[in-house]
Design an enzyme around this catalytic site. Structure first.
Site, PDB file in Angstrom:
ATOM      1  N   ALA A 236       0.863  -1.187   0.000  1.00  0.00           N
ATOM      2  CA  ALA A 236       0.000   0.000   0.000  1.00  0.00           C
ATOM      3  C   ALA A 236       0.892   1.226   0.000  1.00  0.00           C
ATOM      4  CB  ALA A 236      -0.900  -0.008   1.231  1.00  0.00           C
ATOM      5  N   LYS A 237       0.330   2.360  -0.305  1.00  0.00           N
ATOM      6  CA  LYS A 237       1.099   3.597  -0.284  1.00  0.00           C
ATOM      7  C   LYS A 237       0.125   4.753  -0.062  1.00  0.00           C
ATOM      8  CE  LYS A 237       5.518   4.491  -0.787  1.00  0.00           C
ATOM      9  NZ  LYS A 237       6.563   3.683  -0.178  1.00  0.00           N
ATOM     10  N   GLY A 238       0.611   5.807   0.503  1.00  0.00           N
ATOM     11  CA  GLY A 238      -0.204   7.006   0.674  1.00  0.00           C
ATOM     12  C   GLY A 238       0.715   8.200   0.767  1.00  0.00           C
TER      13      GLY A 238
END
Length: 338
Positions: free
Chosen positions: A28-30
């Site tokens: 995941a990434k943000g």
């Protein structure tokens, strides 16, 4: 500045990276679209806390565990932990890369840089070489670049060129890395360092060296400069620093590229160790952290080499084949195949 396409691409890279590293995570990434250098500490804190308020239902100990990346540090993670804890109770395992005092792991700060050096050692060993007396050029002198440079210097390697956004330094006899770190701490810049000559920022990538380590942004090696790269080995400490056209040019030149999804996985590996320690409520000594990091990276390197052997392909294809295979296998085992 982050944008949705970059975040999606990095989330996918993270999926393959955790699979290659043999960690029980997905990807995941943000990010927040801002320039942290232009914000005060209190502005950064407010932005981080509001971001956490918006995503606190999306993250969680067994759901999504954020870790620091560009423009963030252990303080950022401490703010996220504190804000998350207002909603869900004290939960140290919800983020990694925390300060030691709040359940962070010893060795986490140096982990990505140390992992890059372990990866470099394993690769060079395949060719009967070692770090000692090899010439290194390092693009990016933030967390990853500075730790990698320090460990290379300790192991007898010559760092002949270094750059970051403030300037670039070269010295054919090898830069005194501890002295450069002291200079940067005082001056907040690589400019005016007396132990080497100033050079153009972009020239570091094409500088005369044996091993090039891009540690900063993506896409720095492209069709414009790839043909001029003089290094025999490229260790991708940054995320996707080599664009596909450059990849092709460099492969034709016979340059060996160790791909990002393996080379910079030291950070996420020690993030995993931090998460494990938090869940167990039992913290490890730094020696154990570094020993386990080396063991995990050695196993991943052996797995990639086996894939390369099976499919007769380069290291990047071997690493992606390994990552995608593991994810596909898990997907089939869970009964999710289409």
């Amino acid at each position: 500045m982050v944008d949705p396409d970059e975040v999606n691409a990095l989330a996918q890279l993270m999926t393959w990276k955790t699979a290659v590293a043999n960690l029980p995570y997905g990807g995941a990434k943000g990010g927040i679209g801002c320039n942290p250098r232009e914000l005060t500490v209190s502005e950064l804190e407010r932005v981080t806390r509001v971001f956490t308020q918006k995503i606190h239902d999306l993250i969680g100990i067994h759901r999504d565990v954020p870790a620091p990346d560009m423009g963030t540090n252990s303080q950022t993670m401490a703010w996220i932990l504190d804000e998350y804890s207002k909603f869900h109770g004290y939960s140290p395992a919800v983020v990694t890369g925390k300060p030691i005092e709040l359940g962070g792991s010893l060795g986490r700060e140096a982990a990505t840089g140390l992992g890059v050096v372990f990866a470099t050692e394993f690769l060079l060993d395949e060719y009967g070489m070692s770090i000692a007396n090899m010439k290194f050029a390092i693009q990016g002198f933030g967390n990853v670049g500075s730790w990698a440079a320090s460990f290379i210097h300790q192991k007898g390697g010559k760092v002949v060129a270094v750059s970051d956004i403030t300037g670039a330094v070269k010295n054919p006899n090898g830069i005194d890395i501890p002295a450069l770190l002291k200079h940067k701490e005082k001056a907040y810049s690589l400019k005016d360092f007396e132990g080497g000559d100033a050079m153009n920022l972009n020239d570091v990538l094409v500088h005369e060296c044996d091993v090039l380590i891009p540690c900063a942004l993506g896409g720095v090696l492209n069709k414009e400069n790839a043909a001029d790269v003089k290094a025999k080995f490229i260790i991708e400490a940054a995320n996707h620093p080599t664009d596909p056209e450059a990849d092709e040019i460099l492969s034709r030149k016979g340059v060996i590229i160790l791909p990002d999804i393996y080379a910079n996985s030291g950070g996420v590996t020690v993030s995993y160790f931090e998460w494990v320690q938090n869940i167990q409520g039992f913290m490890w000594e730094e020696e154990k952290v570094n020993y386990e990091l080396k063991r995990y990276m050695k196993r991943a390197f052996s797995d990639i080499k086996a894939m390369c052997h099976t499919h007769n392909c380069n290291l990047r294809m071997g690493a992606f084949a390994l990552g995608v295979n593991k994810v596909a296998r898990a997907t089939v085992l869970r009964g999710w195949e289409a």
